[in-house]
Design a protein around this motif. Structure first.
Motif, PDB file in Angstrom:
ATOM      1  N   ALA A   1      -7.967  -0.462  -2.369  1.00  0.00           N
ATOM      2  CA  ALA A   1      -6.731  -1.116  -1.934  1.00  0.00           C
ATOM      3  C   ALA A   1      -6.959  -2.598  -1.650  1.00  0.00           C
ATOM      4  N   VAL A   2      -8.073  -2.920  -0.993  1.00  0.00           N
ATOM      5  CA  VAL A   2      -8.377  -4.326  -0.716  1.00  0.00           C
ATOM      6  C   VAL A   2      -8.597  -5.085  -2.018  1.00  0.00           C
ATOM      7  N   GLU A   3      -9.304  -4.460  -2.954  1.00  0.00           N
ATOM      8  CA  GLU A   3      -9.557  -5.121  -4.238  1.00  0.00           C
ATOM      9  C   GLU A   3      -8.249  -5.404  -4.967  1.00  0.00           C
ATOM     10  N   HIS A   4      -7.338  -4.434  -4.970  1.00  0.00           N
ATOM     11  CA  HIS A   4      -6.038  -4.639  -5.611  1.00  0.00           C
ATOM     12  C   HIS A   4      -5.247  -5.746  -4.923  1.00  0.00           C
ATOM     13  N   ALA A   5      -5.306  -5.755  -3.592  1.00  0.00           N
ATOM     14  CA  ALA A   5      -4.563  -6.771  -2.847  1.00  0.00           C
ATOM     15  C   ALA A   5      -5.093  -8.168  -3.133  1.00  0.00           C
ATOM     16  N   GLN A   6      -6.412  -8.294  -3.255  1.00  0.00           N
ATOM     17  CA  GLN A   6      -6.993  -9.604  -3.531  1.00  0.00           C
ATOM     18  C   GLN A   6      -6.670 -10.074  -4.943  1.00  0.00           C
ATOM     19  N   GLU A   7      -6.439  -9.128  -5.849  1.00  0.00           N
ATOM     20  CA  GLU A   7      -6.053  -9.509  -7.203  1.00  0.00           C
ATOM     21  C   GLU A   7      -4.605  -9.968  -7.273  1.00  0.00           C
ATOM     22  N   ASP A   8      -3.811  -9.633  -6.267  1.00  0.00           N
ATOM     23  CA  ASP A   8      -2.399 -10.020  -6.228  1.00  0.00           C
ATOM     24  C   ASP A   8      -2.137 -10.739  -4.909  1.00  0.00           C
ATOM     25  N   PRO A   9      -2.667 -11.952  -4.727  1.00  0.00           N
ATOM     26  CA  PRO A   9      -2.621 -12.616  -3.423  1.00  0.00           C
ATOM     27  C   PRO A   9      -1.228 -12.989  -2.956  1.00  0.00           C
ATOM     28  N   ASP A  10      -0.253 -13.050  -3.839  1.00  0.00           N
ATOM     29  CA  ASP A  10       1.102 -13.388  -3.420  1.00  0.00           C
ATOM     30  C   ASP A  10       1.864 -12.180  -2.882  1.00  0.00           C
ATOM     31  N   ASN A  11       1.288 -11.014  -3.008  1.00  0.00           N
ATOM     32  CA  ASN A  11       1.946  -9.796  -2.531  1.00  0.00           C
ATOM     33  C   ASN A  11       0.936  -8.969  -1.763  1.00  0.00           C
ATOM     34  N   LEU A  12       0.245  -9.609  -0.842  1.00  0.00           N
ATOM     35  CA  LEU A  12      -0.966  -9.071  -0.246  1.00  0.00           C
ATOM     36  C   LEU A  12      -0.754  -7.763   0.490  1.00  0.00           C
ATOM     37  N   PHE A  13       0.089  -7.773   1.503  1.00  0.00           N
ATOM     38  CA  PHE A  13       0.208  -6.618   2.382  1.00  0.00           C
ATOM     39  C   PHE A  13       0.897  -5.448   1.686  1.00  0.00           C
ATOM     40  N   ALA A  14       1.986  -5.717   0.980  1.00  0.00           N
ATOM     41  CA  ALA A  14       2.711  -4.636   0.320  1.00  0.00           C
ATOM     42  C   ALA A  14       1.844  -3.951  -0.733  1.00  0.00           C
ATOM     43  N   HIS A  15       1.065  -4.724  -1.453  1.00  0.00           N
ATOM     44  CA  HIS A  15       0.202  -4.159  -2.491  1.00  0.00           C
ATOM     45  C   HIS A  15      -0.864  -3.268  -1.859  1.00  0.00           C
ATOM     46  N   PHE A  16      -1.401  -3.702  -0.763  1.00  0.00           N
ATOM     47  CA  PHE A  16      -2.411  -2.934  -0.036  1.00  0.00           C
ATOM     48  C   PHE A  16      -1.852  -1.585   0.403  1.00  0.00           C
ATOM     49  N   VAL A  17      -0.666  -1.591   0.997  1.00  0.00           N
ATOM     50  CA  VAL A  17      -0.067  -0.365   1.509  1.00  0.00           C
ATOM     51  C   VAL A  17       0.286   0.584   0.369  1.00  0.00           C
ATOM     52  N   ARG A  18       0.811   0.054  -0.713  1.00  0.00           N
ATOM     53  CA  ARG A  18       1.159   0.904  -1.846  1.00  0.00           C
ATOM     54  C   ARG A  18      -0.080   1.603  -2.408  1.00  0.00           C
ATOM     55  N   ALA A  19      -1.171   0.865  -2.525  1.00  0.00           N
ATOM     56  CA  ALA A  19      -2.405   1.445  -3.056  1.00  0.00           C
ATOM     57  C   ALA A  19      -2.915   2.562  -2.154  1.00  0.00           C
ATOM     58  N   LEU A  20      -2.861   2.345  -0.858  1.00  0.00           N
ATOM     59  CA  LEU A  20      -3.306   3.381   0.080  1.00  0.00           C
ATOM     60  C   LEU A  20      -2.437   4.626  -0.020  1.00  0.00           C
ATOM     61  N   LYS A  21      -1.139   4.418  -0.010  1.00  0.00           N
ATOM     62  CA  LYS A  21      -0.206   5.543   0.014  1.00  0.00           C
ATOM     63  C   LYS A  21      -0.328   6.394  -1.234  1.00  0.00           C
ATOM     64  N   ARG A  22      -0.483   5.760  -2.369  1.00  0.00           N
ATOM     65  CA  ARG A  22      -0.522   6.492  -3.637  1.00  0.00           C
ATOM     66  C   ARG A  22      -1.812   7.304  -3.785  1.00  0.00           C
ATOM     67  N   ASP A  23      -2.937   6.685  -3.462  1.00  0.00           N
ATOM     68  CA  ASP A  23      -4.225   7.296  -3.765  1.00  0.00           C
ATOM     69  C   ASP A  23      -4.671   8.361  -2.772  1.00  0.00           C
ATOM     70  N   GLN A  24      -4.131   8.324  -1.556  1.00  0.00           N
ATOM     71  CA  GLN A  24      -4.637   9.254  -0.558  1.00  0.00           C
ATOM     72  C   GLN A  24      -3.819  10.526  -0.443  1.00  0.00           C
ATOM     73  N   GLN A  25      -2.768  10.658  -1.234  1.00  0.00           N
ATOM     74  CA  GLN A  25      -1.919  11.839  -1.111  1.00  0.00           C
ATOM     75  C   GLN A  25      -2.710  13.126  -1.349  1.00  0.00           C
ATOM     76  N   ARG A  26      -3.593  13.107  -2.340  1.00  0.00           N
ATOM     77  CA  ARG A  26      -4.398  14.295  -2.629  1.00  0.00           C
ATOM     78  C   ARG A  26      -5.276  14.656  -1.443  1.00  0.00           C
ATOM     79  N   LEU A  27      -5.849  13.636  -0.790  1.00  0.00           N
ATOM     80  CA  LEU A  27      -6.708  13.912   0.362  1.00  0.00           C
ATOM     81  C   LEU A  27      -5.914  14.512   1.504  1.00  0.00           C
TER      82      LEU A  27
END
Length: 436
Positions: free
Chosen positions: A330-356
């Motif tokens: 999630a941090v790596e994705h957020a750093q790749e999209d610095p203009d959308n930092l926080f929202a990108h971080f949260v989206r990545a977390l929410k999507r990937d952890q559902q299985r866990l």
């Protein structure tokens, strides 16, 4: 809790975007209760998540072993230093708190942000020596909570830089009569490190449990599973240190092979969970179950160091390691999209952890169902059982009924607190995130 109500605790309202909300509070000091109410209102009305950051004196003694240390040049430490530097120019309370050069900062993010993380990302962790206490770093050497005084909002920090982005500095957004400091990178990095530290603590707990189990079991297959998982730690630790210093991940770290090993272990946990559910569904609903019948599907469930318990700990270890990897991604994705930092971080977390979340809640459901089972007396021709047979049945019943103890089934989101110890040189130690 300390009775010192004269202490002035500076508190920043940290927005993660340029927000507009109705007038809620001015710049007057407030009680802890009023601050909690304000957090709730801001969380409900603001379009972007709004966190609060409190500055407390650094306790005399602080167990830093559970946290993640970052030097003064790390992004989190630099963002925190910049926020403090800008604030002392306009806030006497902030200037007084920063005069020592060190302090304990508590960041609280709203419940709806915690909900976006998913139910399993941050859960209570029982403190040693207490039945249901949650360990907090915000205590002094005598065990008293520090800094519970009057909270004084820090006024406008000097506006500089853009609202978002990895390189952004603190800006100002207006929320009615109150000033909100825009500090998305600070909130993001604190969340990333705090959640990573939380997952690492869970990993260490799982390792502590499984090591003792495997020493008793002498099961080579389980030892191989454990060794493969534990071997992932080095790559994840290096990737965490590199990424939180805003470096770039490369194949030389071995993270890809570590993720493969973790996913393999999660696949095994999924298969075991499916088998456990099928076995439970086959049991009669209204009749006691013989211990022999139960142990066919759950080997060692009636023993303190049985195979079933080792399977649980292997699943817990794989989940904890995967949660650390998810934060890194999630941090790596957020750093790749610095203009959308926080929202990108949260989206990545929410999507990937559902299985866990589904796996963890599924295991919790199995443990609760097992703990509710009634054990039957062993079948046999003899009308009287030996003392050893009775003792074994009683011990088994006790252990099985205790399987549900400590299982977290409440998925309601709560506020998340992250404590950051800052030293005089600007370096920080971030403690595991916990429910506020």
């Amino acid at each position: 809790m300390t009775d010192d109500r004269k202490a002035i605790v500076p508190v920043w309202m940290l927005a993660t975007g340029d927000v507009r909300v109705p007038e809620l509070a001015g710049d007057e000091p407030m009680t802890a209760e009023r601050l909690a109410e304000l957090r709730g209102v801001l969380a409900g009305l603001a379009d972007e998540p709004i966190a609060t950051l409190e500055a407390h004196p650094l306790p005399d003694r602080l167990d830093r072993g559970s946290g993640i240390a970052l030097d003064a040049a790390s992004p989190l430490a630099k963002h925190l230093t910049e926020l403090i530097t800008q604030s002392v120019r306009t806030s006497p309370a902030a200037a007084k708190a920063a005069a020592a050069g060190e302090g304990l900062y508590q960041l609280v993010v709203p419940a709806k942000v915690a909900a976006q993380f998913g139910q399993g990302m941050v859960r209570p962790m029982v403190a040693k020596g207490t039945a249901d206490g949650i360990r907090s770093a915000l205590v002094d050497s005598a065990g008293r909570i520090v800094g519970h005084g009057t909270f004084e909002p820090v006024g406008k920090a000097a506006a500089a830089g853009a609202v978002g982005g990895a390189g952004a500095t603190a800006g100002v957004a207006t929320a009615g009569g109150a000033a909100l400091t825009v500090a998305a990178p600070l909130v993001l990095m604190a969340l990333a490190v705090g959640v990573s530290a939380h997952a690492d603590r869970r990993r260490q707990q799982a390792i502590d449990h499984i090591t003792g189990l495997l020493e008793q079991l002498h099961e080579q297959k389980l030892e191989d599973e454990y060794s493969e998982l534990d071997g992932c730690r080095d790559a994840i630790d290096k990737a965490t240190a590199l990424l939180l210093d805003q470096g770039k991940l490369g194949v030389s770290l071995g993270l890809d092979s570590a993720v493969h090993a973790i996913n393999t272990a999660l696949g095994a946990a999924d298969r075991r969970l499916a088998q456990w559910r099928v076995a439970l569904d086959k049991l009669p609903d209204d009749k006691p179950v013989e211990i022999g019948t139960l142990t066919k599907s759950f080997p060692g469930v009636d023993e303190q160091d049985g195979v079933f318990h080792a399977h649980l700990e292997l699943a817990a270890l794989a989940i904890a390691l995967k949660r650390r990897v998810i934060v890194l991604q999630a941090v790596e994705h957020a750093q790749e999209d610095p203009d959308n930092l926080f929202a990108h971080f949260v989206r990545a977390l929410k999507r990937d952890q559902q299985r866990l979340d589904e796996l963890e809640s599924g295991i919790a459901g199995v443990l609760v169902r097992l703990s509710a089972l009634e054990l039957a007396r062993p079948q046999g021709r003899r009308p009287v059982f030996t003392t050893a047979e009775v003792d074994r049945l009683m011990r088994a019943a006790h252990r099985i009924h205790k399987l549900g103890d400590g299982v977290v089934t409440d998925s309601r989101a709560t506020e998340v607190a992250i404590e950051i110890a800052r030293d005089r040189d600007g370096s920080v130690v971030v403690f595991p995130a916990r429910p506020a």
